[in-house]
Design an enzyme around this catalytic site. Structure first.
Site, short mmCIF file in Angstrom:
data_model
loop_
_atom_site.label_atom_id
_atom_site.label_comp_id
_atom_site.label_asym_id
_atom_site.label_seq_id
_atom_site.Cartn_x
_atom_site.Cartn_y
_atom_site.Cartn_z
N GLY A 12 0.78 -1.23 0.00
CA GLY A 12 0.00 0.00 0.00
C GLY A 12 0.81 1.28 0.00
O GLY A 12 0.35 2.31 0.48
N SER A 13 2.02 1.26 -0.58
CA SER A 13 2.76 2.53 -0.63
C SER A 13 2.06 3.51 -1.58
O SER A 13 2.05 4.72 -1.32
CB SER A 13 4.23 2.32 -1.03
OG SER A 13 4.35 1.94 -2.37
N LYS A 65 -15.88 -15.39 -10.42
CA LYS A 65 -15.47 -13.98 -10.44
C LYS A 65 -16.71 -13.08 -10.51
O LYS A 65 -16.79 -12.05 -9.85
CB LYS A 65 -14.56 -13.74 -11.66
CG LYS A 65 -13.90 -12.36 -11.67
CD LYS A 65 -13.13 -12.12 -12.97
CE LYS A 65 -11.84 -12.85 -13.04
NZ LYS A 65 -10.72 -12.15 -12.39
N MET A 90 -3.73 -7.28 -7.56
CA MET A 90 -3.12 -8.26 -8.45
C MET A 90 -4.13 -9.30 -8.93
O MET A 90 -3.93 -10.50 -8.80
CB MET A 90 -1.92 -8.92 -7.76
CG MET A 90 -0.88 -7.92 -7.28
SD MET A 90 -0.28 -6.77 -8.56
CE MET A 90 1.01 -7.79 -9.27
N ARG A 91 -5.21 -8.81 -9.53
CA ARG A 91 -6.27 -9.72 -9.97
C ARG A 91 -6.90 -9.12 -11.22
O ARG A 91 -7.12 -7.90 -11.27
CB ARG A 91 -7.30 -9.79 -8.84
CG ARG A 91 -8.22 -10.92 -8.85
CD ARG A 91 -8.97 -10.99 -7.53
NE ARG A 91 -8.24 -11.73 -6.51
CZ ARG A 91 -8.13 -13.05 -6.49
NH1 ARG A 91 -8.73 -13.79 -7.38
NH2 ARG A 91 -7.42 -13.65 -5.56
N LEU A 92 -7.17 -9.96 -12.21
CA LEU A 92 -7.80 -9.44 -13.44
C LEU A 92 -9.25 -9.09 -13.16
O LEU A 92 -9.93 -9.80 -12.42
CB LEU A 92 -7.75 -10.50 -14.54
CG LEU A 92 -6.40 -10.73 -15.20
CD1 LEU A 92 -6.53 -11.84 -16.26
CD2 LEU A 92 -5.87 -9.45 -15.83
N LEU A 93 -9.73 -8.02 -13.77
CA LEU A 93 -11.13 -7.64 -13.59
C LEU A 93 -11.99 -8.34 -14.65
O LEU A 93 -11.57 -8.56 -15.77
CB LEU A 93 -11.31 -6.13 -13.71
CG LEU A 93 -10.56 -5.26 -12.71
CD1 LEU A 93 -11.13 -3.84 -12.69
CD2 LEU A 93 -10.54 -5.83 -11.31
N HIS A 109 1.14 0.54 -13.28
CA HIS A 109 1.95 -0.66 -13.51
C HIS A 109 3.42 -0.26 -13.62
O HIS A 109 3.75 0.72 -14.31
CB HIS A 109 1.48 -1.38 -14.78
CG HIS A 109 2.23 -2.64 -15.03
ND1 HIS A 109 2.02 -3.79 -14.30
CD2 HIS A 109 3.24 -2.92 -15.91
CE1 HIS A 109 2.85 -4.72 -14.72
NE2 HIS A 109 3.60 -4.23 -15.70
C1 GAR Z 1 3.20 -1.08 -7.49
O1 GAR Z 1 4.53 -1.00 -7.90
C2 GAR Z 1 2.27 -1.20 -8.68
O2 GAR Z 1 2.73 -0.51 -9.81
C3 GAR Z 1 2.26 -2.69 -8.91
O3 GAR Z 1 2.19 -3.23 -7.61
C4 GAR Z 1 2.95 -2.39 -6.74
C5 GAR Z 1 2.15 -2.18 -5.47
O4 GAR Z 1 2.95 -1.54 -4.49
N1 GAR Z 1 1.17 -3.09 -9.75
C6 GAR Z 1 1.25 -4.07 -10.66
O5 GAR Z 1 2.25 -4.74 -10.84
C7 GAR Z 1 -0.02 -4.27 -11.48
N2 GAR Z 1 0.19 -5.21 -12.53
P1 GAR Z 1 2.30 -0.85 -3.24
O6 GAR Z 1 1.42 -1.91 -2.56
O7 GAR Z 1 3.46 -0.47 -2.36
O8 GAR Z 1 1.49 0.32 -3.70
#
Ligand code: GAR
Length: 188
Positions: A12-13, A65, A90-93, A109
């Site tokens: 969740g950054s 789904k 991290m899940r397809l919609l 991304h």
């Molecule tokens: C982020 O780097 C985001 O771009 C990536 O997950 C990370 C989540 O980090 N998303 C994907 O790879 C989507 N395919 P966070 O939990 O620290 O925000």
């Protein structure tokens, strides 16, 4: 002001960056709900500390789904959500969510799409010997990291950085680019 929900599966950054942007007045949004598909995700604690409503579910508790997405859509509507912001979800919609929020679901991304879709995009890019990596923000469709691009930012590497250092550089860009891009979208 737009009512938004943030979907996240991890640390969740980006969630933190979006909250900060809302609190600083840089992002004209009300965060109405955090949705997470991972009961152990750190982002859930972060939302709870902020007093935000959370919707935590396990896909395996549902027959399909379409079933869990119908439950999510019902909750989004209950909270008056207008836009859905994916931040490490991290899940397809599927069609249920996509159909309920056409052109109102955005993803971030950690690659210069269309290169290196899916999981571990930074690792994929480094293993391929890339000297330029980056971040993409795009509309979400049914594919994996395939929707129409909205914004991209590149990072040029010397080739001597560790994967950890590159990840930090990517996150740094993400935390600026996501609120800035969403603010532009929400003003239109
Ligand atoms: C982020 O780097 C985001 O771009 C990536 O997950 C990370 C989540 O980090 N998303 C994907 O790879 C989507 N395919 P966070 O939990 O620290 O925000």
């Amino acid at each position: 002001m737009k009512n938004i929900a943030i979907f996240a599966s991890g640390t969740g950054s980006n969630f933190d960056a979006l909250i900060n942007a809302v609190e600083n007045g840089d992002l004209p949004a009300n965060i109405k709900l955090l949705v997470s598909d991972k009961k152990s995700a750190k982002v859930i604690e972060k939302a709870e500390k902020k007093g935000l409503p959370t919707l935590v579910f396990s896909a395996k508790d549902y027959a399909s789904k379409a079933d869990y997405e119908a439950m999510i859509v019902e909750n989004l509507q209950k909270h008056g959500v207008e836009w859905v912001v994916l931040a490490g979800y991290m899940r397809l919609l599927g069609e249920t969510l996509l159909g309920a929020y056409p052109n109102k679901i955005i993803n971030i991304h950690p690659s210069l799409l269309p290169a290196y879709k899916g999981k571990d995009a930074v690792k994929q890019a480094l293993e391929a010997g890339e000297k330029t990596v980056g971040v993409s923000i795009h509309y979400v469709d049914a594919g994996m990291d395939t929707g129409q691009l909205i914004a991209q930012e590149s990072i040029h590497l010397t080739g001597r950085e560790t994967e950890f250092e590159v990840m930090e550089m990517v996150h740094h860009i993400e935390h600026q680019l996501y609120p800035r891009t969403l603010a532009k979208l929400f003003k239109n």
